[in-house]
Design a protein around this motif. Structure first.
Motif, PDB file in Angstrom:
ATOM      1  N   CYS A 257       0.849  -1.202   0.000  1.00  0.00           N
ATOM      2  CA  CYS A 257       0.000   0.000   0.000  1.00  0.00           C
ATOM      3  C   CYS A 257       0.881   1.248   0.000  1.00  0.00           C
ATOM      4  O   CYS A 257       0.598   2.211  -0.716  1.00  0.00           O
ATOM      5  CB  CYS A 257      -0.925  -0.006   1.213  1.00  0.00           C
ATOM      6  N   GLN A 258       1.967   1.183   0.768  1.00  0.00           N
ATOM      7  CA  GLN A 258       2.882   2.329   0.806  1.00  0.00           C
ATOM      8  C   GLN A 258       3.410   2.641  -0.596  1.00  0.00           C
ATOM      9  O   GLN A 258       3.546   3.798  -0.979  1.00  0.00           O
ATOM     10  CB  GLN A 258       4.058   2.007   1.715  1.00  0.00           C
ATOM     11  N   GLU A 259       3.703   1.555  -1.369  1.00  0.00           N
ATOM     12  CA  GLU A 259       4.196   1.746  -2.738  1.00  0.00           C
ATOM     13  C   GLU A 259       3.149   2.453  -3.598  1.00  0.00           C
ATOM     14  O   GLU A 259       3.449   3.368  -4.363  1.00  0.00           O
ATOM     15  CB  GLU A 259       4.537   0.382  -3.368  1.00  0.00           C
ATOM     16  N   VAL A 260       1.891   2.001  -3.429  1.00  0.00           N
ATOM     17  CA  VAL A 260       0.792   2.595  -4.209  1.00  0.00           C
ATOM     18  C   VAL A 260       0.658   4.073  -3.851  1.00  0.00           C
ATOM     19  O   VAL A 260       0.567   4.938  -4.729  1.00  0.00           O
ATOM     20  CB  VAL A 260      -0.541   1.850  -3.919  1.00  0.00           C
ATOM     21  N   VAL A 261       0.672   4.342  -2.543  1.00  0.00           N
ATOM     22  CA  VAL A 261       0.476   5.728  -2.087  1.00  0.00           C
ATOM     23  C   VAL A 261       1.645   6.594  -2.549  1.00  0.00           C
ATOM     24  O   VAL A 261       1.458   7.730  -2.996  1.00  0.00           O
ATOM     25  CB  VAL A 261       0.308   5.779  -0.547  1.00  0.00           C
ATOM     26  N   ARG A 262       2.868   6.026  -2.497  1.00  0.00           N
ATOM     27  CA  ARG A 262       4.041   6.807  -2.905  1.00  0.00           C
ATOM     28  C   ARG A 262       3.903   7.277  -4.350  1.00  0.00           C
ATOM     29  O   ARG A 262       4.333   8.376  -4.700  1.00  0.00           O
ATOM     30  CB  ARG A 262       5.297   5.931  -2.750  1.00  0.00           C
ATOM     31  N   ARG A 263       3.273   6.455  -5.194  1.00  0.00           N
ATOM     32  CA  ARG A 263       3.172   6.799  -6.619  1.00  0.00           C
ATOM     33  C   ARG A 263       2.233   7.980  -6.897  1.00  0.00           C
ATOM     34  O   ARG A 263       2.234   8.505  -8.004  1.00  0.00           O
ATOM     35  CB  ARG A 263       2.746   5.561  -7.418  1.00  0.00           C
TER      36      ARG A 263
END
Ligand SMILES: Nc1ncnc2c1ncn2[C@@H]1O[C@H](COP(=O)(O)OP(=O)(O)O)[C@@H](O)[C@H]1O
Ligand SMILES: [Ca+2]
Length: 448
Positions: free
Chosen positions: A311-317
């Motif tokens: 989820c962190q990866e998704v949010v970072r994008r």
């Protein structure tokens, strides 16, 4: 004869002493009583102010009060009541703009019953709309005007002193949030260190903190100055439109639905979560930059996977860290000087962290707890009641003087005590005068 004269003289002297003593005591009592009555605080009277915070998710009515005789001075403004308007924020009335005002009526009636009748006419009433209305204005200025007219009509018909309904700027929202956080923590009067402010709304988020004056040179739109209680404050502030909790969720979903599949496995939702969503609900927001995928279907199934690190990866994008034309940036090419001091985080930052019981403890321990929480099945979450206490929502008041108020040299009690002892001393001196000088004069008279 001489004995009789002496006794008469003595009697006269005693009478005089008694009269003087009684007069002296009466004078002291009168002096102290006058001083006490003169300085006695009058019955506390209050003044009131009403601010409507028209947020993207909902509107709340806040009633503030402060001691009447300390108007514009040191009187502390306190929130005495808040009323949450039924339904969604005023921007959601874009389909029937005329109904936006009616939604406020019951909270306004409540305010009428809570504020003393004698104060109604002088109670200022403000409405400030934030990011939801900023987005509606971007989409359709005429609709946003109609919504504002509708709320204006209702507020104008209230008995209070209506001061206007407007969409406040992101800069104002950030700067007033900073003033409120520091006012409530009493940091402004002390003139000591301040705390930065982080406000996570539904459609925008604000960051504000004291910075040095280079800010104005690099990016004037991020600079705000205040003079409060005789201290100058130089602030960096920025409002990120579309980076509130609800719009950021849309940005993340838009990014994950680009392939146009019939279902999306979202690591940011709990395992077991499954909801059908229309593409329109995600892509109709002016925040969503990516175009709607060219597919014939109208909806997709939003399925949770419950994985915090993915989820962190998704949010970072959804954040762009790639370029910066200033000496330094936060994200999306927005200038931000080095962070300074502690921060107070409120609004959805508080709601979410409080809901997860993470308001105390380190960032690291919170991260661990969040990872465990995210992987819990959705069925174990939906039973939880999110009816937890709302924190203060802070708003516009201009009750803080630019200069520090003059304070009396002595506190009230000290003043009365001092007066008492000075009177006592005077009386004692008078007594001594009569005790030693009067008999002496009498004896001189007798010798002649
Ligand atoms: N009691 C609550 N529990 C959980 N979330 C809340 C609560 N009250 C407000 N929120 C969330 O806090 C955010 C508040 O945003 P809001 O002030 O309405 O929007 P904005 O400031 O962007 O115009 C929304 O995302 C809303 O869902
Ligand atoms: Ca808000």
């Amino acid at each position: 004869m001489a004995e009789q004269r002496e006794t008469k003289g003595k009697n006269a002297w005693y009478k005089a002493v008694i009269i003087i003593t009684v007069l002296g005591i009466t004078a002291i009592v009168a002096l102290v009583t006058t001083a006490v009555l003169q300085n006695k605080p009058l019955l506390q009277k209050y003044k009131y102010g009403i601010v409507l915070d028209a947020g993207s998710s909902h509107t709340a009515v806040y009633i503030y009060e402060w001691p009447a005789e300390k108007d514009n001075d040191t009187g502390r403004v306190q929130q005495t009541h808040s009323c949450k308007v039924q339904g969604a924020g005023i921007s959601s009335y874009s389909v029937f703009p005329g109904q936006a005002g009616a939604s406020l009526k019951s909270c306004m009636k409540e305010a009428e019953s809570l504020i003393p009748l004698s104060r109604h006419l002088e109670t200022p009433l403000y409405l400030g709309a934030t990011a939801g209305m900023r987005l509606l204005r971007m989409e359709n200025q005429s609709l946003s005007d109609q919504v504002l007219w509708s709320v204006e009509e209702v507020l104008q018909s209230s008995p209070f002193s209506y001061q206007g309904a407007r969409i406040i700027t992101g800069q104002e929202e950030g700067a007033f949030g900073w003033v409120t956080v520091n006012y409530l923590s009493d940091r402004l009067k002390q003139g000591s260190g301040t705390t930065g402010a982080l406000d996570l709304g539904g459609a925008s988020t604000q960051i504000s903190f004291v910075a040095n004056q280079d800010v104005a040179e690099e990016s004037a739109e991020n600079a705000v100055t205040f003079r409060l209680y005789g201290n100058d404050y130089f602030l960096y502030t920025h409002s990120f439109l579309c980076y509130g909790k609800d719009q950021a969720l849309k940005l993340a979903l838009a990014q994950q639905t680009q392939s146009g599949d019939s279902s999306v496995l979202d690591p940011c939702f709990h395992p077991g979560y499954s909801v059908d969503r229309s593409y329109f609900s995600v892509y109709s927001s002016p925040c969503v930059m990516a175009g709607k995928p060219l597919v014939s279907r109208d909806s997709f199934t939003h399925v949770g996977a419950g994985n915090a690190s993915l989820c962190q990866e998704v949010v970072r994008r959804i954040f762009n860290f790639s370029s910066c034309s200033f000496s330094r940036c936060s994200f999306n090419r927005v200038y931000q000087p080095p962070l300074q001091g502690p921060f107070g985080a409120f609004s959805a930052f508080y709601f979410v962290m409080n809901f997860l019981n993470l308001t105390s403890g380190s960032l690291e321990s919170s991260r661990e707890k969040l990872e465990r929480y995210c992987s819990r099945p959705w069925t174990q979450i939906s039973g939880s009641d999110a009816g937890w206490t709302l924190g203060y929502m802070l708003n516009l008041t201009n009750m803080i003087p630019a200069e520090a108020p003059d304070t009396p040299p002595l506190p009230h009690a000290g003043y009365v005590t001092l007066l008492f002892f000075i009177s006592l001393l005077l009386f004692f001196l008078l007594f001594l005068c009569f005790r030693f000088l009067w008999p002496h004069r009498n004896s001189q008279t007798q010798m002649i």
